[in-house]
Write an enzyme that holds these catalytic residues in place. Structure first.
Site, PDB file in Angstrom:
ATOM      1  N   ARG A 181       0.850  -1.203   0.000  1.00  0.00           N
ATOM      2  CA  ARG A 181       0.000   0.000   0.000  1.00  0.00           C
ATOM      3  C   ARG A 181       0.883   1.250   0.000  1.00  0.00           C
ATOM      4  NH1 ARG A 181      -4.837   1.263   4.318  1.00  0.00           N
ATOM      5  NH2 ARG A 181      -3.166   1.182   5.872  1.00  0.00           N
ATOM      6  N   ASP A 467      -3.496   3.684  14.559  1.00  0.00           N
ATOM      7  CA  ASP A 467      -2.637   4.102  13.452  1.00  0.00           C
ATOM      8  C   ASP A 467      -3.106   5.467  12.963  1.00  0.00           C
ATOM      9  OD1 ASP A 467      -4.851   3.641  11.901  1.00  0.00           O
ATOM     10  OD2 ASP A 467      -4.009   1.980  10.772  1.00  0.00           O
TER      11      ASP A 467
HETATM   12  C1  LIG Z   1      -6.781   1.581   9.751  1.00  0.00           C
HETATM   13  C2  LIG Z   1      -5.793   0.765   9.049  1.00  0.00           C
HETATM   14  O1  LIG Z   1      -5.236   1.214   8.100  1.00  0.00           O
HETATM   15  S1  LIG Z   1      -5.453  -0.780   9.627  1.00  0.00           S
HETATM   16  C3  LIG Z   1      -3.972  -1.205   8.776  1.00  0.00           C
HETATM   17  C4  LIG Z   1      -2.799  -0.461   9.261  1.00  0.00           C
HETATM   18  N1  LIG Z   1      -2.449  -0.804  10.630  1.00  0.00           N
HETATM   19  C5  LIG Z   1      -1.701  -1.881  10.881  1.00  0.00           C
HETATM   20  O2  LIG Z   1      -1.259  -2.521   9.951  1.00  0.00           O
HETATM   21  C6  LIG Z   1      -1.414  -2.249  12.299  1.00  0.00           C
HETATM   22  C7  LIG Z   1      -0.724  -3.584  12.342  1.00  0.00           C
HETATM   23  N2  LIG Z   1      -0.416  -4.020  13.704  1.00  0.00           N
HETATM   24  C8  LIG Z   1       0.612  -3.567  14.391  1.00  0.00           C
HETATM   25  O3  LIG Z   1       1.334  -2.693  13.955  1.00  0.00           O
HETATM   26  C9  LIG Z   1       0.892  -4.212  15.712  1.00  0.00           C
HETATM   27  O4  LIG Z   1       0.166  -5.385  15.854  1.00  0.00           O
HETATM   28  C10 LIG Z   1       0.548  -3.318  16.920  1.00  0.00           C
HETATM   29  C11 LIG Z   1       1.413  -2.071  16.890  1.00  0.00           C
HETATM   30  C12 LIG Z   1      -0.903  -2.946  16.934  1.00  0.00           C
HETATM   31  C13 LIG Z   1       0.881  -4.106  18.201  1.00  0.00           C
HETATM   32  O5  LIG Z   1       2.222  -4.456  18.116  1.00  0.00           O
HETATM   33  P1  LIG Z   1       3.030  -5.100  19.325  1.00  0.00           P
HETATM   34  O6  LIG Z   1       2.672  -4.442  20.597  1.00  0.00           O
HETATM   35  O7  LIG Z   1       4.467  -5.140  18.935  1.00  0.00           O
HETATM   36  O8  LIG Z   1       2.482  -6.558  19.373  1.00  0.00           O
HETATM   37  P2  LIG Z   1       3.035  -7.763  20.219  1.00  0.00           P
HETATM   38  O9  LIG Z   1       4.095  -7.334  21.179  1.00  0.00           O
HETATM   39  O10 LIG Z   1       1.873  -8.476  20.780  1.00  0.00           O
HETATM   40  O11 LIG Z   1       3.703  -8.645  19.079  1.00  0.00           O
HETATM   41  C14 LIG Z   1       3.961 -10.017  19.246  1.00  0.00           C
HETATM   42  C15 LIG Z   1       4.651 -10.527  17.997  1.00  0.00           C
HETATM   43  O12 LIG Z   1       3.767 -10.364  16.893  1.00  0.00           O
HETATM   44  C16 LIG Z   1       4.385  -9.598  15.881  1.00  0.00           C
HETATM   45  N3  LIG Z   1       3.366  -8.761  15.247  1.00  0.00           N
HETATM   46  C17 LIG Z   1       2.440  -7.971  15.836  1.00  0.00           C
HETATM   47  N4  LIG Z   1       1.676  -7.401  14.906  1.00  0.00           N
HETATM   48  C18 LIG Z   1       2.116  -7.832  13.709  1.00  0.00           C
HETATM   49  C19 LIG Z   1       1.715  -7.593  12.382  1.00  0.00           C
HETATM   50  N5  LIG Z   1       0.675  -6.792  12.108  1.00  0.00           N
HETATM   51  N6  LIG Z   1       2.396  -8.186  11.384  1.00  0.00           N
HETATM   52  C20 LIG Z   1       3.431  -9.017  11.667  1.00  0.00           C
HETATM   53  N7  LIG Z   1       3.860  -9.291  12.913  1.00  0.00           N
HETATM   54  C21 LIG Z   1       3.204  -8.697  13.915  1.00  0.00           C
HETATM   55  C22 LIG Z   1       5.416  -8.756  16.581  1.00  0.00           C
HETATM   56  O13 LIG Z   1       6.435  -8.370  15.677  1.00  0.00           O
HETATM   57  C23 LIG Z   1       5.910  -9.740  17.645  1.00  0.00           C
HETATM   58  O14 LIG Z   1       6.797 -10.649  17.028  1.00  0.00           O
HETATM   59  P3  LIG Z   1       7.915 -11.467  17.868  1.00  0.00           P
HETATM   60  O15 LIG Z   1       7.193 -12.277  18.892  1.00  0.00           O
HETATM   61  O16 LIG Z   1       8.601 -12.295  16.848  1.00  0.00           O
HETATM   62  O17 LIG Z   1       8.807 -10.444  18.491  1.00  0.00           O
HETATM   63  O1  LIG Z   2      -7.037   1.737   5.958  1.00  0.00           O
HETATM   64  C1  LIG Z   2      -7.962   1.320   6.589  1.00  0.00           C
HETATM   65  C2  LIG Z   2      -8.812   2.141   7.375  1.00  0.00           C
HETATM   66  O2  LIG Z   2      -9.696   1.596   8.045  1.00  0.00           O
HETATM   67  O3  LIG Z   2      -8.598   3.364   7.346  1.00  0.00           O
HETATM   68 MG   LIG Z   3      -7.030   3.949   5.942  1.00  0.00          MG
END
Ligand SMILES: CC(=O)SCCNC(=O)CCNC(=O)[C@H](O)C(C)(C)COP(=O)(O)OP(=O)(O)OC[C@H]1O[C@@H](n2cnc3c(N)ncnc32)[C@H](O)[C@@H]1OP(=O)(O)O
Ligand SMILES: O=CC(=O)O
Ligand SMILES: [Mg+2]
Length: 566
Positions: A181, A467
């Site tokens: 994206r 986010d």
């Molecule tokens: C509105 C929108 O646009 S939604 C789309 C955009 N937003 C996103 O993509 C958010 C994605 N998610 C994240 O960034 C994270 O999950 C967060 C920040 C919410 C939480 O992260 P953390 O607090 O680090 O999670 P946590 O400590 O529980 O992580 C545990 C493990 O999962 C992994 N992990 C957590 N989330 C993700 C993810 N989305 N993708 C891959 N790995 C992940 C961490 O890297 C960690 O790995 P490890 O055990 O090997 O070290």
């Molecule tokens: O990108 C996704 C959203 O919910 O905003």
């Molecule tokens: Mg969005």
């Protein structure tokens, strides 16, 4: 040949840093040998060509956004365009879905950070959406490292060593299909100038990624198709037409077939919900569906109606997918996509696993499952997961409701949704406004901006994923309540939101943040700067279009130091 910088002069900065740039390109970001693998002369020439061909179209599209805003501010409502009725009523379909991505029942999303990319690709999800957008703070370091990481991921060579845990991360044999994206049309890239102007951020993200990866991607991931993209924050089909033209130009440059590149468009602005057919039509050779970007959509509802005090939102936590305007949007999106033969993707539930509280974790998981059950029963073909820990539960919901079929495109036509009206789509959200709502917006908004300023674009706050999109809701909701002096009566307090009250709330919430995270972390972080930025944005007479656009100069670092920012 030596690079030419702004105004056609050789760029001393570029020469000193060592990037071998194409003519007219001036790199103002830090030099790094790894980044130089991405910022090659040929790749930069491709980005510059994209910019030259499309910059005027993008400027025009941004002007049209401004005009639309003026109309809404003068009282108009968004609606279906009578001029494109024939597109909505016509009997056409998009190109067939590529077999590699027929099944997208669970998609994980995350920033283009190295360890997360590996974890996401290994997560068991069908798709990983690697994010240069809502989940990424677009600093030069994040963007360029992201490009390096994605190239290594597509090549299959990516690895990561966690020194502290002495753990090495590598790709499994079976991995998710990669979608990327890029940023939205509105964001500039201030570390790269082309012909004296900042580059268009999304063309940098797209151009560099496409240039370096199309061949390996089509071979290793897309079974002849690809690369795959998610396209954010569009407001009108003219913006989709630009993307379609960008794709055609890229395919021609690469010598690959028209329709190789595929993209899912996020419907995440209120004006775009009235343009779904038109957007698919523009991208009909390059489409793999639409997605309900629910968080930006809520943000856009407030933004579009910024001058409509009769359409104030209740507390952010009450604006869920079961509100009539949200349910109508999801239903119409499903009907539109399935009629045109492409995926109708669901959105992101904000809950994430809560490790230290099993009971609360169970509640969060149940909320996610409920949300996903609603989506699959409504006819969505897949959905988003914010965290790998949620994938098994979400997969189970989709498996047990979709069975072995890869999607529901042919089976859930949702003809009933054809009767949805403009009124359904604009229906005022129901609920109440409370002091806690104002406090939570403030606490979350400041902490998010503080994280973003220090390079992190998605964070866990109060057991939810936050986010750029969710933070936007906090910001514009505070702005709206202040602007119209809303009375917070949902908690029986009956307090009127004023500058005075908001000033006190900011102070108290800053004190609370300091207590919660500890003085040391508070002082080391950028909470004071974040509070200043967030407060200004909530109190400004004219609503800023985007939080991240306004805050962007704070993360622009030019080399050598002292050269001007945007
Ligand atoms: C509105 C929108 O646009 S939604 C789309 C955009 N937003 C996103 O993509 C958010 C994605 N998610 C994240 O960034 C994270 O999950 C967060 C920040 C919410 C939480 O992260 P953390 O607090 O680090 O999670 P946590 O400590 O529980 O992580 C545990 C493990 O999962 C992994 N992990 C957590 N989330 C993700 C993810 N989305 N993708 C891959 N790995 C992940 C961490 O890297 C960690 O790995 P490890 O055990 O090997 O070290
Ligand atoms: O990108 C996704 C959203 O919910 O905003
Ligand atoms: Mg969005």
């Amino acid at each position: 040949m030596m690079s030419l910088g702004t105004n056609g002069y050789a760029s001393p900065a570029a020469r000193k840093m060592g990037y071998d740039v194409a003519e007219g390109v001036d790199i103002r970001g830090r030099y790094d040998e790894e980044f130089a693998r991405i910022l090659t002369k040929d790749a930069l020439r491709f980005v510059a060509e994209l910019q030259r061909e499309f910059r005027n179209h993008v400027k025009y599209a941004m002007e049209c956004r401004k005009e639309a805003k003026m109309r809404y501010n003068a009282g108009a409502l968004p609606g279906f365009d009578p001029a494109t009725r024939c597109v909505r009523e016509g009997d056409w379909t998009c190109a067939a879905v590529p077999p590699a991505v027929a099944d997208r029942r669970v998609e994980i999303t995350g920033p283009v950070e190295r360890k997360m990319i590996i974890n996401a690709l290994n997560s068991g999800a069908k798709v990983f959406m690697a994010d240069f957008e809502d989940a990424l703070s677009p600093s030069w370091e994040n963007l360029m490292r992201g490009q390096v990481n994605l190239k290594d991921a597509v090549d299959g060579t990516i690895s990561f060593r966690d020194q502290a845990r002495n753990r090495v991360y590598k790709l499994n044999n079976q991995i998710a299909k990669l979608f990327v994206r890029p940023r939205g049309w509105h964001l500039p890239e201030a570390h790269m100038f082309i012909d004296g102007e900042p580059a268009i951020g999304c063309l940098v993200d797209f151009g560099l990624y496409f240039y370096h990866n199309y061949a390996a991607f089509c071979r290793n991931q897309g079974a002849g198709f690809g690369p795959f993209f998610y396209l954010p924050k569009m407001e009108h089909s003219r913006e989709a037409r630009i993307w379609n033209n960008v794709f055609e130009k890229a395919e021609k440059m690469a010598g690959i077939e028209n329709g190789s590149i595929r993209a899912t468009v996020l419907i995440e602005t209120l004006p775009a919900v009235f343009q779904m057919d038109e957007i698919l039509y523009e991208l009909r050779d390059h489409s793999v569906g639409l997605n309900c970007g629910r968080w930006d959509y809520i943000f856009s509802y407030v933004k579009t109606f910024q001058a409509h005090p009769d359409r104030l939102l209740p507390d952010r936590v009450q604006v869920g997918m079961t509100q009539q305007f949200m349910r109508s949007y999801s239903d119409l999106l499903i009907r539109t996509c399935h009629r045109r033969g492409v995926h109708a993707m669901g959105g992101m539930a904000a809950q994430i696993p809560i490790r230290d509280d099993p009971a609360a974790n169970e509640v969060a998981l149940e909320l996610v499952k409920k949300d996903k059950l609603r989506e699959v029963r409504a006819g969505h073909d897949g959905t988003w997961a914010a965290h790998p820990g949620l994938i098994p539960a979400i997969m189970e919901v989709f498996n047990s409701n979709m069975g072995n079929a890869p999607n529901q495109i042919q089976t859930m036509k949702r003809e009933d949704a054809a009767n949805l009206t403009e009124e359904d789509l604009l229906q005022r959200p129901r609920g109440v406004r409370t002091m806690e709502g104002l406090r939570l917006n403030t606490r979350v908004g400041i902490q998010y901006v503080a994280a973003w300023l220090t390079g992190t674009g998605s964070v866990p706050l109060y057991n939810l994923m936050e986010d750029a999109a969710t933070a936007e809701i906090s910001r514009v909701q505070n702005w709206q309540w202040l602007k119209y002096g809303v009375v917070l009566d949902g908690d029986g307090l009956g307090v009127k939101v004023s500058l005075d009250l908001f000033g006190r709330v900011v102070e108290e919430e800053m004190a609370r943040i300091e207590r919660e995270i500890g003085r040391e972390k508070f002082n080391k972080g950028m909470y004071k700067e974040a509070s200043k930025i967030f407060t200004r944005q909530c109190t400004t007479p004219m609503l800023d279009d985007f939080l991240t656009l306004d805050a962007y100069n704070n993360i622009v670092i030019h080399h050598p130091k002292g050269s001007s920012r945007l």
